[in-house]
Design a protein around this motif. Structure first.
Motif, mmCIF file in Angstrom:
data_model
loop_
_atom_site.group_PDB
_atom_site.id
_atom_site.type_symbol
_atom_site.label_atom_id
_atom_site.label_comp_id
_atom_site.label_asym_id
_atom_site.label_seq_id
_atom_site.Cartn_x
_atom_site.Cartn_y
_atom_site.Cartn_z
ATOM 1 N N ILE A 27 0.848 -1.197 0.000
ATOM 2 C CA ILE A 27 0.000 0.000 0.000
ATOM 3 C C ILE A 27 0.879 1.240 0.000
ATOM 4 O O ILE A 27 0.568 2.236 -0.645
ATOM 5 N N TYR A 63 -6.900 -7.684 4.934
ATOM 6 C CA TYR A 63 -6.331 -6.537 5.634
ATOM 7 C C TYR A 63 -7.454 -5.726 6.264
ATOM 8 O O TYR A 63 -8.458 -5.437 5.622
ATOM 9 N N PRO A 117 -7.854 -2.157 7.748
ATOM 10 C CA PRO A 117 -7.188 -0.874 7.998
ATOM 11 C C PRO A 117 -7.718 -0.211 9.262
ATOM 12 O O PRO A 117 -8.711 -0.664 9.839
ATOM 13 N N VAL A 123 -11.181 5.976 6.836
ATOM 14 C CA VAL A 123 -12.211 6.204 5.815
ATOM 15 C C VAL A 123 -13.244 7.222 6.294
ATOM 16 O O VAL A 123 -13.334 7.530 7.479
ATOM 17 N N PHE A 149 -19.844 8.083 3.956
ATOM 18 C CA PHE A 149 -19.975 7.546 2.600
ATOM 19 C C PHE A 149 -21.348 6.894 2.435
ATOM 20 O O PHE A 149 -21.830 6.215 3.344
ATOM 21 N N MET A 156 -17.842 -5.876 -0.190
ATOM 22 C CA MET A 156 -16.577 -5.465 -0.806
ATOM 23 C C MET A 156 -15.483 -6.502 -0.535
ATOM 24 O O MET A 156 -14.533 -6.626 -1.297
ATOM 25 N N LEU A 162 -16.846 -0.207 -14.467
ATOM 26 C CA LEU A 162 -15.854 0.046 -13.410
ATOM 27 C C LEU A 162 -16.477 0.476 -12.085
ATOM 28 O O LEU A 162 -15.767 0.911 -11.185
ATOM 29 N N ARG A 163 -17.809 0.362 -11.953
ATOM 30 C CA ARG A 163 -18.434 0.946 -10.770
ATOM 31 C C ARG A 163 -17.946 0.314 -9.471
ATOM 32 O O ARG A 163 -17.739 1.004 -8.483
ATOM 33 N N ARG A 164 -17.718 -1.003 -9.465
ATOM 34 C CA ARG A 164 -17.296 -1.638 -8.210
ATOM 35 C C ARG A 164 -15.909 -1.181 -7.772
ATOM 36 O O ARG A 164 -15.755 -0.712 -6.644
ATOM 37 N N PRO A 165 -14.876 -1.326 -8.622
ATOM 38 C CA PRO A 165 -13.561 -0.842 -8.176
ATOM 39 C C PRO A 165 -13.555 0.652 -7.864
ATOM 40 O O PRO A 165 -12.916 1.071 -6.898
ATOM 41 N N THR A 193 -16.008 2.441 -6.667
ATOM 42 C CA THR A 193 -16.640 2.624 -5.358
ATOM 43 C C THR A 193 -15.689 2.226 -4.236
ATOM 44 O O THR A 193 -15.540 2.929 -3.241
ATOM 45 N N MET A 194 -15.016 1.084 -4.411
ATOM 46 C CA MET A 194 -14.111 0.614 -3.368
ATOM 47 C C MET A 194 -12.962 1.586 -3.150
ATOM 48 O O MET A 194 -12.569 1.864 -2.017
ATOM 49 N N ALA A 236 -12.970 4.783 -3.851
ATOM 50 C CA ALA A 236 -13.480 6.030 -3.283
ATOM 51 C C ALA A 236 -13.739 5.869 -1.791
ATOM 52 O O ALA A 236 -13.482 6.778 -1.009
ATOM 53 N N PHE A 237 -14.221 4.700 -1.371
ATOM 54 C CA PHE A 237 -14.551 4.500 0.041
ATOM 55 C C PHE A 237 -13.312 4.217 0.877
ATOM 56 O O PHE A 237 -13.071 4.854 1.895
ATOM 57 N N ASP A 238 -12.508 3.266 0.454
ATOM 58 C CA ASP A 238 -11.397 2.828 1.297
ATOM 59 C C ASP A 238 -10.207 2.412 0.419
ATOM 60 O O ASP A 238 -9.998 1.230 0.156
ATOM 61 N N GLU A 245 -7.103 2.187 0.997
ATOM 62 C CA GLU A 245 -6.104 1.301 1.609
ATOM 63 C C GLU A 245 -6.553 -0.155 1.534
ATOM 64 O O GLU A 245 -5.756 -1.043 1.230
ATOM 65 N N PHE A 246 -7.837 -0.380 1.816
ATOM 66 C CA PHE A 246 -8.331 -1.750 1.720
ATOM 67 C C PHE A 246 -8.245 -2.241 0.278
ATOM 68 O O PHE A 246 -7.844 -3.370 0.012
ATOM 69 N N ALA A 286 -6.174 -1.313 -2.026
ATOM 70 C CA ALA A 286 -4.779 -1.615 -2.351
ATOM 71 C C ALA A 286 -4.363 -2.924 -1.702
ATOM 72 O O ALA A 286 -3.679 -3.751 -2.319
ATOM 73 N N ALA A 331 -6.195 -5.416 -1.087
ATOM 74 C CA ALA A 331 -6.816 -6.526 -1.805
ATOM 75 C C ALA A 331 -6.201 -6.715 -3.189
ATOM 76 O O ALA A 331 -6.666 -7.527 -3.966
ATOM 77 N N MET A 390 -5.770 -4.309 -5.615
ATOM 78 C CA MET A 390 -6.192 -3.422 -6.700
ATOM 79 C C MET A 390 -5.127 -2.383 -6.979
ATOM 80 O O MET A 390 -4.462 -1.919 -6.051
#
Lengths: 258, 404
Positions: A65, A89, A91, A96, A100, A110, B167-170, B172-173, B175-177, B179-180, B182, B184, B186
């Protein structure tokens, strides 16, 4: 017998997360300097050290990261990218924006991004897995709730549920007990011990020295550099804590721990 | 006249513009939602201003090659290239230097826009080419829109919408988090670039109708307005698309009703009107709902405090409390408690005593977290738990509650 022992050793050799000579700098100031850490499989390890010791940075760099200046990270003996599907992971909660527009169940889903991909529809089995994860952290009654309405402890449980939904073998948690209520702390530690019981590996950045011996099997003490690593009994000593914290830990606290 | 415009009866050009603006608004609203949720709204401002030098350079290149320099696809290609350069500059300045993103945006926006204006001045002094009208890209101009122009806008908008859906799922992820995401595996930077690339595409497609200065409004206002109505990303995206589409359609129709009414600014004003409506009227997050909620809450607090005062024989001074309690028939006009008032006061006092007991007991920590001074304990504990708790109360308390 011979064969079995050899296999056992071979599996032992495959640490779920093996960090070698990892250095991360912000600007030119090192946050983590040449840290070696080899996390043992099937146990719970705490990463402990003073504020700004690079605990969170170590996890983030191990996962890619943040980009390290140097160092090697391997998961189960192979490059980290090959093991990603088996790593979850969690975080820090504060990382965050909790305003949202999303519901608890959406956050947990997710965790199943690898199964869902770009376009696959969310099916019953995905929902069941998500609800199962929520049940394990005691949040199944909150699935439809907007995440902004949750308390700090509930937010942390949702984050843990998202990681559980990944069905991973290695769990990396960044301060999972920071600012949560006692009930949540107990719920989380129960889940983590349950994971360990199933042979999973748990690594958590931990700030509460008082609970280290109670919660964890092994401990990694760092303060930018690695201070000590090993079973809690022999490693979590006054001497090592003094080395990690220096003057920042009051003598009274030290004697209370020892 | 407006009705005819809204039913597309004002002629060929007006119809083309109206449909084009609606499609553009739809795509812009959906795309902009991800910028807004990822807190990257201002990046689109840098992207749009960075189109101007590209437009000018493309014109010069086409003139140099012997054309008349005003072919829309050529101009759009030029604008896309220069705004992509601008976007990469913002990205590089943010990631590789210690500049924060807002500073990088400010620098790129002004430098590129300044360069564009200089190039436009140079073009004006050129003898060849029909340079008139290039400035129309600043605020959009629909006067001479051609069938092919509308087609470019429609196809571009549809392509962007398809990519947003993909691309809506990635997005959204991330935009929200981030770090998570990355963690995972992405590639967060690539997804962010894709998100901004889609905004770039919208900007380029929208140059003709809305112009580069106001396209930001069409990317951001629908998303901000839609956020008032929903707590789910997918719904916000759809709503933002709808609000953008309606703004484009209605705005273009209004501007067609009179000569000289500019399309872009009116589209933006219509979008703003929908935003203002959402701000005031939306249930939950809207201003009106928030005021009403606060008033109701305030009333509950006052009544509760008044009841506790009654139960303990204390005088009530606050006019609002007195008014509310009179209105509920809890006290008479002279301030003396009615029968109903005495009963409710006793119940409130018992509830308060129970809460005090509960909160002093560490075993009840989880239940104690529900305490807000208003919620009756009966709604938190089961009757069994409540009876167990009552055993800890002093005898007088339970009797007072048992009276009614």
């Amino acid at each position: 017998m011979q064969v079995a022992t050899e296999q056992g050793q071979a599996r032992d050799a495959e640490s779920p997360l093996d960090i070698r000579g990892l250095t991360v700098t912000y600007g030119e100031k090192p946050a983590v300097f040449s840290v070696d850490a080899r996390f043992a499989p099937g146990v719970m390890t705490a990463i402990v050290g003073p504020n700004g010791a690079g605990k969170s940075t170590l996890l983030k760099a191990a996962l890619g990261i943040v980009r390290p200046v140097s160092g090697q990270v391997k998961a189960w003996g192979r490059p980290i990218a090959a093991g990603r599907a088996r790593i979850a992971y969690v975080p820090q909660r504060a990382s965050v924006d909790w305003d949202f527009p999303t519901r608890v169940i959406d956050v947990v889903l997710m965790g199943q991004y690898r199964q869902l991909g770009l376009l696959r529809r969310v099916r019953t089995r995905h929902m069941e897995a998500a609800f199962d994860s929520l049940r394990r952290v005691g949040m199944d009654g909150f699935a439809e709730r907007q995440i902004g309405q949750l308390s700090g402890g509930q937010q942390q449980r949702v984050f843990l549920a998202r990681a559980l939904a990944q069905g991973a073998d290695l769990y990396l948690l960044d301060e999972p007990f920071a600012g949560v209520d006692a009930a949540t702390e107990k719920a989380i530690i129960d889940v983590l011990k349950d994971l360990r019981g199933k042979g999973k590996t748990v690594v958590a950045v931990h700030h509460d020295l008082g609970t280290v011996p109670e919660y964890f099997d092994r401990v990694l003490l760092i303060n930018t550099t690695r201070i000590a690593e090993g079973p809690v009994a022999g490693t979590f000593t006054q001497d090592n804590l003094q080395k990690a914290y220096g003057g920042r830990l009051a003598t009274a606290q030290m004697s209370a721990l020892a | 006249m407006l009705l005819e415009a809204l039913t597309l009866q004002l002629g060929y050009n007006a119809t083309l513009v109206t449909i084009g603006a609606a499609l553009l608004g739809l795509a812009a609203g959906a795309t902009g939602t991800f910028l807004f949720l990822g807190k990257r709204a201002l990046v689109s401002d840098a992207i749009s201003h960075a189109t101007l030098p590209g437009v000018a350079l493309a014109f010069m290149a086409m003139v140099a090659l012997g054309g008349d320099g005003r072919a829309l696809p050529g101009l759009l290609l030029g604008s896309a290239i220069s705004s992509a350069v601008g976007l990469l500059c913002v990205s590089a300045l943010t990631n590789r230097t210690r500049l924060s993103e807002d500073a990088a945006i400010g620098a790129v926006l002004s430098v590129f826009f300044g360069l564009g204006v200089v190039l436009l001045t140079v073009i004006q002094s050129m003898s060849s080419g029909r340079q008139a009208g290039l400035e129309s890209f600043l605020l959009g101009s629909t006067a001479g829109m051609l069938w092919t122009d509308a087609l470019v806008i429609a196809l571009g908008g549809a392509l962007v919408l398809a990519l947003v859906a993909l691309l809506r799922r990635p997005m959204t992820m991330v935009a929200f988090d981030p770090e998570f995401a990355a963690g995972a595996g992405m590639n967060v930077r690539r997804i962010e670039l894709a998100m901004m690339g889609l905004a770039l595409a919208i900007t380029v497609v929208g140059l003709k109708i809305v112009g580069l200065i106001l396209i930001v409004a069409l990317l951001i206002i629908p998303a901000v307005a839609a956020r008032f109505w929903s707590e789910r990303v997918d719904h916000v995206v759809l709503l933002a698309g709808g609000i953008g589409g309606v703004s484009g359609y209605v705005g273009a129709a209004i501007s067609a009703t009179a000569p000289g009414l500019p399309t872009g600014p009116i589209v933006v004003l219509v979008a703003f009107g929908l935003f203002a409506l959402s701000l005031v009227l939306a249930p939950g997050r809207g201003v009106l709902a928030a005021i009403l909620r606060h008033r109701r809450f305030q009333a509950r607090v006052h009544v509760r405090q008044g009841l506790l005062a009654l139960a303990q024989g204390q005088p009530i001074y606050e006019p609002l409390t007195l008014r509310l309690m009179r209105g509920r028939g809890l006290i008479r006009a002279d301030g003396v408690a009615t029968k109903a008032g005495r009963a409710q006061a006793a119940r409130a006092l018992l509830d308060e005593r129970r809460w005090q007991l509960l909160r002093s007991d560490p075993a009840h920590e989880e239940a104690a977290a529900h305490y807000d001074g208003l919620t009756p304990l009966e709604s938190v504990l089961t009757p069994d738990q409540l009876r167990a708790l009552d055993r800890g109360l002093r005898p007088g308390d339970v009797q007072a509650g048992a009276l009614q």
